[in-house]
Design a protein around this motif. Structure first.
Motif, mmCIF file in Angstrom:
data_model
loop_
_atom_site.group_PDB
_atom_site.id
_atom_site.type_symbol
_atom_site.label_atom_id
_atom_site.label_comp_id
_atom_site.label_asym_id
_atom_site.label_seq_id
_atom_site.Cartn_x
_atom_site.Cartn_y
_atom_site.Cartn_z
ATOM 1 N N GLY A 1 80.099 23.398 42.897
ATOM 2 C CA GLY A 1 80.350 22.385 41.878
ATOM 3 C C GLY A 1 81.794 22.355 41.443
ATOM 4 N N GLU A 2 82.024 21.703 40.286
ATOM 5 C CA GLU A 2 83.381 21.620 39.768
ATOM 6 C C GLU A 2 83.381 21.442 38.251
ATOM 7 N N ILE A 3 84.561 21.586 37.691
ATOM 8 C CA ILE A 3 84.760 21.430 36.249
ATOM 9 C C ILE A 3 85.079 19.965 35.957
ATOM 10 N N LEU B 1 83.332 31.898 40.635
ATOM 11 C CA LEU B 1 84.784 31.839 40.513
ATOM 12 C C LEU B 1 85.216 30.411 40.215
ATOM 13 N N VAL B 2 86.113 30.257 39.255
ATOM 14 C CA VAL B 2 86.759 28.971 39.008
ATOM 15 C C VAL B 2 88.088 29.014 39.750
ATOM 16 N N VAL B 3 88.298 28.049 40.635
ATOM 17 C CA VAL B 3 89.443 28.103 41.553
ATOM 18 C C VAL B 3 90.133 26.746 41.628
ATOM 19 N N GLU B 4 91.463 26.763 41.678
ATOM 20 C CA GLU B 4 92.219 25.529 41.876
ATOM 21 C C GLU B 4 91.994 25.016 43.293
ATOM 22 N N ASP B 5 92.102 23.689 43.451
ATOM 23 C CA ASP B 5 91.909 23.064 44.762
ATOM 24 C C ASP B 5 92.741 23.744 45.852
ATOM 25 N N ALA B 6 93.986 24.035 45.526
ATOM 26 C CA ALA B 6 94.912 24.570 46.527
ATOM 27 C C ALA B 6 94.495 25.938 47.048
ATOM 28 N N ASN B 7 93.665 26.646 46.297
ATOM 29 C CA ASN B 7 93.284 28.006 46.691
ATOM 30 C C ASN B 7 91.854 28.113 47.212
ATOM 31 N N LEU C 1 85.264 20.898 28.166
ATOM 32 C CA LEU C 1 84.975 20.844 29.595
ATOM 33 C C LEU C 1 83.560 21.325 29.902
ATOM 34 N N MET C 2 82.960 20.724 30.929
ATOM 35 C CA MET C 2 81.625 21.105 31.378
ATOM 36 C C MET C 2 81.698 21.568 32.828
ATOM 37 N N ALA C 3 80.652 22.238 33.260
ATOM 38 C CA ALA C 3 80.546 22.660 34.654
ATOM 39 C C ALA C 3 79.394 21.910 35.302
ATOM 40 N N HIS D 1 88.979 21.746 38.656
ATOM 41 C CA HIS D 1 88.848 23.055 39.281
ATOM 42 C C HIS D 1 87.475 23.167 39.941
ATOM 43 N N LYS D 2 87.434 23.863 41.051
ATOM 44 C CA LYS D 2 86.196 24.000 41.811
ATOM 45 C C LYS D 2 85.461 25.288 41.454
ATOM 46 N N LEU D 3 84.131 25.268 41.656
ATOM 47 C CA LEU D 3 83.280 26.426 41.376
ATOM 48 C C LEU D 3 82.804 27.019 42.695
#
Length: 331
Positions: A319-321, A299-305, A260-262, A176-178
């Motif tokens: 960044g990302e998870i 915001l934590v967001v899925e790639d598709a969004n 999980l880390m960020a 997931h993306k940040l």
């Protein structure tokens, strides 16, 4: 024997009544569907919104901290009320609660009706930005507890969430993306450190020019409220972290599972000029623990969004998870 009145003791009931008359139209301006009655009763009333399968009421409370000291010393009182609302409603969003109503507590040594009215005007403006109602509050005049010009604020926000949507942590996955949503400035955190650096270490004054305007205007810029962004994009958001005291490194882990880390890219953060100024005198690690550094919400967001969220906000990727211990790693 001479008689002593409450006013002789430092409490002016007539001033309090005048203040209530002043704020009635301000309170009315925040009315939204669900508000029952007006101010003047013993409690505010709000009807539980319809359309929820399992509605859960969530509450958040906060203050403005020593940012109030700058408002008091500068005589600018019409924006700290926005901060008060923002600090509460932005927290509600992180549990996917839509703010419904707000209450405030105003305490002072001697009630200055004009000052108090300006403060509540800011609270009303904050409620309108958050699309919630100001349904009540309390004003306390307490000579001996506060000096005459000092006042303190506390706020209380209540919102409603769908029970099945509250647990955001369990939805966060590696990959997931940040996305950072910019802050408007210091918001309402780190002002004790900021005041020490700017006014003691650097000997700056309120009226000193900073980026084309008086320094005090930058410092009192009200906290950004993210309610409208949340309402517009809630279906595209996995989780949200409100970046307050403790900064990114202490607030973002609150939405992470244990495994999980960020990973946050420091060079991607659009650091605001006020933080760059103070960083000359504060260690970088301390900066990231005390201030939001220009990021008000993550915001934590899925790639598709990701594309849609970036298109419909002023946000940007930071960044990302990833797999790892629950923490933030700045790279």
């Amino acid at each position: 024997m001479s008689q002593i009145s409450y006013k002789d003791a430092g409490v002016d009931i007539d001033a309090g009544n005048s203040f209530v008359d002043n704020i009635k139209p301000l309170v009315k301006s925040t009315k939204i569907p669900g508000v029952l009655g007006g101010i003047g009763s013993f409690a505010g009333a709000f009807e539980l919104p319809k359309g929820f399968k399992e509605p859960v009421m969530l509450a958040a409370t906060d203050g403005v901290g020593t940012k109030l000291k700058l408002a008091i010393d500068s005589g600018i009182h019409n924006s700290v009320g926005i901060d008060l609302v923002a600090m509460c409603v932005n927290d509600l969003l992180c549990n996917f609660a839509t703010p419904s109503f707000f209450l405030d507590y105003y305490a002072t040594g001697k009630l200055d009706v004009e000052v108090a009215t300006n403060v509540v005007a800011g609270i009303a403006e904050g409620c309108k930005r958050a699309e919630c109602a100001l349904i009540g509050g309390e004003t306390a005049e307490m000579p001996g507890m506060y000096s005459n010009d000092d006042y303190d604020l506390a706020g209380f926000a209540v919102g409603v969430a769908e029970k099945s949507e509250m647990d955001r942590v369990s939805l966060v996955r590696a990959g997931h993306k940040l996305i950072a949503l910019p802050s408007s400035g210091l918001h309402s955190n780190g002002f004790s450190l900021a005041r020490k650096v700017l006014f003691e270490k650097m000997s700056m004054k309120f009226e000193d020019d900073f980026n084309g305007k008086p320094l005090i205007e930058t410092l009192l810029e009200p906290t950004k409220i993210y309610v409208k962004t949340f309402k517009r994009l809630r279906n595209e958001i996995v989780a949200m972290a409100h970046i307050t005291g403790g900064g990114i490194v202490e607030n973002l882990p609150r939405v992470l599972p244990k495994n999980l880390m960020a990973e946050v890219k420091k060079d991607s953060i659009k650091i605001l000029p006020i933080f760059e100024l103070m960083s000359k005198y504060i260690d970088q690690e301390e900066m990231f623990r005390a201030f939001n550094m220009g990021v008000g919400m993550i915001l934590v967001v899925e790639d598709a969004n990701v594309a849609k969220v970036l298109q419909e906000t002023d946000g940007y990727l930071i960044g990302e998870i990833k797999e790892g211990k629950r923490e933030v790693v700045l790279v």
